[in-house]
Design a protein around this motif. Sequence first.
Motif, PDB file in Angstrom:
ATOM      1  N   ASN A 128      46.626  41.024  34.274  1.00  0.00           N
ATOM      2  CA  ASN A 128      45.474  41.245  35.140  1.00  0.00           C
ATOM      3  C   ASN A 128      45.825  42.237  36.253  1.00  0.00           C
ATOM      4  O   ASN A 128      46.666  41.964  37.102  1.00  0.00           O
ATOM      5  N   HIS A 129      45.151  43.386  36.266  1.00  0.00           N
ATOM      6  CA  HIS A 129      45.464  44.432  37.242  1.00  0.00           C
ATOM      7  C   HIS A 129      45.091  44.016  38.666  1.00  0.00           C
ATOM      8  O   HIS A 129      45.774  44.385  39.626  1.00  0.00           O
ATOM      9  N   ALA A 130      44.003  43.270  38.796  1.00  0.00           N
ATOM     10  CA  ALA A 130      43.589  42.830  40.129  1.00  0.00           C
ATOM     11  C   ALA A 130      44.641  41.929  40.751  1.00  0.00           C
ATOM     12  O   ALA A 130      44.952  42.042  41.940  1.00  0.00           O
ATOM     13  N   ASP A 131      45.208  41.017  39.963  1.00  0.00           N
ATOM     14  CA  ASP A 131      46.239  40.127  40.485  1.00  0.00           C
ATOM     15  C   ASP A 131      47.484  40.917  40.886  1.00  0.00           C
ATOM     16  O   ASP A 131      48.125  40.610  41.889  1.00  0.00           O
ATOM     17  N   LYS A 132      47.803  41.948  40.117  1.00  0.00           N
ATOM     18  CA  LYS A 132      48.967  42.774  40.459  1.00  0.00           C
ATOM     19  C   LYS A 132      48.752  43.449  41.814  1.00  0.00           C
ATOM     20  O   LYS A 132      49.676  43.535  42.628  1.00  0.00           O
ATOM     21  N   GLU A 133      47.536  43.937  42.064  1.00  0.00           N
ATOM     22  CA  GLU A 133      47.229  44.539  43.363  1.00  0.00           C
ATOM     23  C   GLU A 133      47.322  43.502  44.483  1.00  0.00           C
ATOM     24  O   GLU A 133      47.791  43.789  45.578  1.00  0.00           O
TER      25      GLU A 133
END
Length: 327
Positions: A128-133
């Motif tokens: 999940n890219h949002a969680d990485k951010e």
Amino acid sequence: MYKSFLVFIFTLFGLQLSAQNAVSGFVNFDDSEAWKPKIYLSQVPLSGLEHNKRQMRIAIADIQDNGFFKFDKKHFSDSNKIYQLHVERIRQIVNDTVTTNVTFMLSGKDKIEFKRGNQVFGEYSTTNHADKEWQKLKAFESNLVSQYLVQGEMTDSRKGFVKDSLQILMVKLIGIKQLESKQLLDKDISENPSYYLDVLADLKESTIDASEYWFLEKKTAYLTQMVMEKELQKSRWLNMGLGFLVLVLGVVIIGMKKKRQAVLISGLSKQEKTVRNLILQGKTNKEIANELFISLSTVKTHITNIYSKLNVGSRKELVQKSTGTST
């Protein structure tokens, strides 16, 4: 051959089951008998993050003897939401400092796998890219604290990071909420109004629940009003400018027409000018002939010459051009 086929089938079946899991991995108990063999999954609203509240428990899973657990994708929304995993001790311990929960962002399209480690919830990998951010934001703030920066420097650095580095809208909203919790948002909105208006516009077009960013909409309401008033004032000035321009153009056009008419009139003979003036007074041909003591045919000749020189075709058009009422 038969055994190979069975191995293939079981492997394929195992991969299919794995593909159905959105969250899986291990919890790390130092003493498994001191913990309940259950793990709880909850969905957390953005408003519950600051106080670490667990909200809306949605699923419970068994923890196996080796610490393994899993949650199916059916428990997760198609869009990004914030979730929390939580485990509980069988007996509460006084001054217990062990972290018993972990919070992350996920959608049903992604996967998270928790690794073995020294803490109850170890590190995890996610698609999940949002969680990485979000993890970048957490790491950044943790680094600020570890460097013992003064509050002002921490604030300026945090604001810069939220504006320039975060690309996921929900994570931006989390960063803004953190500024709000530290009572720093009002000042930053006053210094960067366009940024927050743009973020608010993006939020309104997103699938994020309006209740999550209502606080920002309320705080920027005066900005929206200011923008509307500024646009209205700009429109008023523009209309006034256009009205003034039309007026000036009208005066110029009328002046040009009068000037052109004066040039044309100057080409008339003295007698033709006299006949023209009598026509403008409403005199008939016979009245003009009597007043000037000339014949009716002479009057008609003068009128023909006047029409030709002034480029008109009738008494009505002559009057219109002379009085400036022509269309």
